[in-house]
Design a protein around this motif. Structure first.
Motif, PDB file in Angstrom:
ATOM      1  N   GLY A  39       0.835  -1.193   0.000  1.00  0.00           N
ATOM      2  CA  GLY A  39       0.000   0.000   0.000  1.00  0.00           C
ATOM      3  C   GLY A  39       0.872   1.246   0.000  1.00  0.00           C
ATOM      4  N   VAL A  40       0.287   2.364  -0.420  1.00  0.00           N
ATOM      5  CA  VAL A  40       1.046   3.618  -0.471  1.00  0.00           C
ATOM      6  C   VAL A  40       1.455   4.011   0.956  1.00  0.00           C
ATOM      7  N   GLY A  41       2.749   4.134   1.170  1.00  0.00           N
ATOM      8  CA  GLY A  41       3.260   4.488   2.495  1.00  0.00           C
ATOM      9  C   GLY A  41       3.261   3.333   3.468  1.00  0.00           C
ATOM     10  N   GLY A  42       2.995   2.117   2.991  1.00  0.00           N
ATOM     11  CA  GLY A  42       2.859   0.973   3.890  1.00  0.00           C
ATOM     12  C   GLY A  42       4.136   0.216   4.172  1.00  0.00           C
ATOM     13  N   HIS A  43       5.218   0.569   3.518  1.00  0.00           N
ATOM     14  CA  HIS A  43       6.478  -0.156   3.688  1.00  0.00           C
ATOM     15  C   HIS A  43       7.493   0.750   4.387  1.00  0.00           C
ATOM     16  N   ALA A  44       7.993   0.285   5.521  1.00  0.00           N
ATOM     17  CA  ALA A  44       8.939   1.099   6.293  1.00  0.00           C
ATOM     18  C   ALA A  44      10.355   0.914   5.758  1.00  0.00           C
ATOM     19  N   ALA A  45      11.055   2.009   5.558  1.00  0.00           N
ATOM     20  CA  ALA A  45      12.460   1.940   5.140  1.00  0.00           C
ATOM     21  C   ALA A  45      13.337   1.777   6.371  1.00  0.00           C
ATOM     22  N   THR A  46      14.208   0.777   6.354  1.00  0.00           N
ATOM     23  CA  THR A  46      15.110   0.536   7.486  1.00  0.00           C
ATOM     24  C   THR A  46      16.519   0.288   6.962  1.00  0.00           C
ATOM     25  N   GLY A  47      17.472   0.153   7.871  1.00  0.00           N
ATOM     26  CA  GLY A  47      18.838  -0.188   7.498  1.00  0.00           C
ATOM     27  C   GLY A  47      19.695   1.030   7.237  1.00  0.00           C
ATOM     28  N   ARG A  48      20.870   0.784   6.703  1.00  0.00           N
ATOM     29  CA  ARG A  48      21.818   1.846   6.398  1.00  0.00           C
ATOM     30  C   ARG A  48      22.141   1.823   4.909  1.00  0.00           C
ATOM     31  N   LYS A  49      22.630   2.944   4.442  1.00  0.00           N
ATOM     32  CA  LYS A  49      22.927   3.043   3.023  1.00  0.00           C
ATOM     33  C   LYS A  49      24.125   2.175   2.648  1.00  0.00           C
ATOM     34  N   ALA A  50      24.145   1.766   1.379  1.00  0.00           N
ATOM     35  CA  ALA A  50      25.288   1.026   0.852  1.00  0.00           C
ATOM     36  C   ALA A  50      26.475   1.976   0.727  1.00  0.00           C
ATOM     37  N   ALA A  51      27.628   1.394   0.492  1.00  0.00           N
ATOM     38  CA  ALA A  51      28.825   2.230   0.330  1.00  0.00           C
ATOM     39  C   ALA A  51      29.810   1.523  -0.585  1.00  0.00           C
ATOM     40  N   PRO A  52      30.545   2.262  -1.393  1.00  0.00           N
ATOM     41  CA  PRO A  52      31.585   1.642  -2.222  1.00  0.00           C
ATOM     42  C   PRO A  52      32.813   1.346  -1.358  1.00  0.00           C
ATOM     43  N   PRO A  53      33.757   0.574  -1.881  1.00  0.00           N
ATOM     44  CA  PRO A  53      34.966   0.276  -1.109  1.00  0.00           C
ATOM     45  C   PRO A  53      35.786   1.544  -0.832  1.00  0.00           C
TER      46      PRO A  53
END
Length: 517
Positions: free
Chosen positions: A26-40
């Motif tokens: 649903g619109v707005g129904g999924h929570a974003a979690t975690g941390r951003k990816a990063a290059p080496p």
């Protein structure tokens, strides 16, 4: 393949190309979690002291990047149907003997149809990105070994940023660059405007190659791609034909029906009270959208109204608004014609943006949310205001999403659609492929009437008594079917998923099914 039913009622794969998926919630129904990816982490001492990162050719650069079978290689599409770098990169990979690549373009075009041959030879395993034309058709035939994954511009940035897609090697076509890798798209003989779609690739890929046909001494001013992200620079005779960035776009429509749609939209924007000093809007590059801009311009002049900003895809019609003082700024993610390219190179009020600033759902806000009205297209809409922009009524996948999904989050989203195409009604009971949930589609405008989403009681109230042909969507559908001889035939689809449509938050919104031969 295991399928699950998502919140939109669509069956979608639980696993795509070996990765577990979250179904649309649903619109707005999924929570974003975690941390951003990063290059080496890299060391400056591993790069030339004089900053000169040039190597002799693309194959050498790919080899130095350690390109191997099974890796992900990415490109951007600012040169659209005039790009030659993306195909050259994949062909160079083929000569190195690399197989099973995931090709991750921000969009593909008919000029890249030879990628089909590379898929047949096993060089490319599958494509994740907008597929316009022959590559989409190939996907619909079920001939691609993996599932296609369609994302919006913001969704692509989100996928890279969140680590959903890890780019091993990014190849960036740059109209101007210096030997250090600083790059810009608005200058040089192949100028195409903004390079914003390549920004995420430059920031998060393990290795980054800049390919240019206009090498300038350090520093390249201005730069949109920072050389500190770049590993290698390759000089080539040409990166493409900038005159073909207008592919898929048109001049103002000459069709009386489509001109009427554009006029209705402009009048709707005025009568609803959206058009007022300091407002903002976004319109695409199709014939109806361009005509809408022209009608709205006349109304703004007559009313003495000035916009604070307009969003691009920019065209000469937006540039004329800027030059005439009818808007303070153009915030531009993609330049659609050479007038716009010239403007972004010379006018500081014409500002290059990126999917991070404009569309990223996993960011601290984005520009799309601040736009008062967005005028968009669709291949189909249904009686619940759901919309489709990727497949045709016969089920064939022929278009990408672009920024379309992201633009639905503005203050008012308007879909401009003709009543029918080739005698096939555009308003249906259920769209073939769900690309945008009806919760976010506010208005549908055809030449035979305007349907306002019942959820938008404010718009219904504001336009009552306006004289516009506003009617319920089911009535509009019935009138169109009376002209066309009934509802359209449903597409003949197989039970084989060939691609998925991602929502802006990374969840799976719908499945694209194969088409019967």
């Amino acid at each position: 393949m295991d399928l699950v039913r998502n919140a939109a009622g669509r069956l979608v794969p639980a696993v795509v190309n070996g990765h577990a998926q979250a179904p649309f919630a649903g619109v707005g129904g999924h929570a974003a979690t975690g941390r951003k990816a990063a290059p080496p982490v890299r060391r400056a001492t591993d790069y030339p002291d004089d900053g000169d990162k040039r190597v002799k050719d693309l194959a050498t650069a790919l080899k130095k990047c350690g390109l191997k079978s099974g890796m992900t290689i990415s490109n951007h599409h600012h040169l659209r149907n005039g790009d030659i770098v993306a195909l050259q990169a994949l062909q160079a990979a083929a000569k190195l003997g690399v197989k099973d690549l995931l090709w991750f373009p921000s969009a593909s075009f008919p000029c890249q149809a030879p990628v089909i041959e590379l898929m047949e030879k096993g060089v490319v395993h599958h494509i994740e990105g907008s597929m316009n034309g022959p590559l989409g058709d190939y996907c619909t035939q079920g001939r691609m070994r993996g599932l296609g994954v369609l994302r919006s511009h913001g969704g692509r940035f989100q996928a890279i940023q969140d680590g959903e897609v890890h780019v091993d090697v990014a190849v960036i076509a740059a109209p101007t660059a210096d030997p250090f890798g600083n790059a810009d798209g608005s200058h040089g003989r192949s100028a195409c405007g903004s390079l914003g779609f390549a920004l995420a690739d430059s920031m998060y890929a393990d290795r980054v190659i800049v390919v240019t046909d206009n090498l300038v001494p350090f520093p390249c001013i201005p730069w949109q791609i920072q050389g500190n992200h770049v590993d290698y620079v390759v000089e080539v005779p040409s990166i493409g034909d900038p005159s073909k960035i207008v592919s898929g776009t048109t001049e103002i429509t000459k069709s009386p029906d489509r001109l009427l749609i554009a006029e209705y939209i402009a009048r709707f924007v005025r009568e609803s009270g959206i058009m007022k000093n300091g407002f903002s809007f976004q319109a695409g590059s199709g014939g109806i959208a361009l005509a809408f801009v022209a009608y709205l311009r006349d109304m703004m002049r007559a009313a003495g109204v000035k916009a604070r900003f307009v969003r691009g895809g920019s065209t000469k019609y937006l540039v004329e608004l800027l030059q005439e003082g009818l808007t303070d700024y153009i915030l531009d993610g993609q330049t659609f014609d050479l007038d716009a390219v010239k403007s972004i190179a010379s006018d500081p009020r014409h500002v290059a943006t990126s999917p991070f600033t404009s569309y990223n759902d996993h960011g601290k806000g984005n520009f799309a949310q601040m736009v008062d009205v967005a005028v968009l297209g669709a291949t189909e809409v249904d009686v619940n205001f759901n919309a489709n922009v990727v497949t045709h009524s016969d089920g064939r996948l022929l278009h990408g999403i672009g920024g379309w999904q992201n633009c639905l989050h503005g203050g008012c989203s308007i879909l401009a659609v003709p009543s029918f195409r080739d005698r096939i009604p555009v308003i249906v009971d259920k769209v073939t492929t769900l690309t945008g949930p009806g919760d976010l589609v506010d208005v549908i405008v055809t030449e035979r009437g305007i349907a306002i989403n019942p959820l938008r009681t404010d718009l219904l109230d504001a336009t009552r008594g306006s004289g516009l042909p506003i009617k319920p969507i089911r009535q509009l559908k019935k009138e169109i079917e009376a002209i066309c001889g009934g509802p359209p035939a449903r597409p003949r689809l197989t039970k084989q998923p060939v691609a998925v449509v991602k929502w802006v938050d990374g969840t799976v919104l719908d499945t694209v099914w194969g088409v019967e031969k």
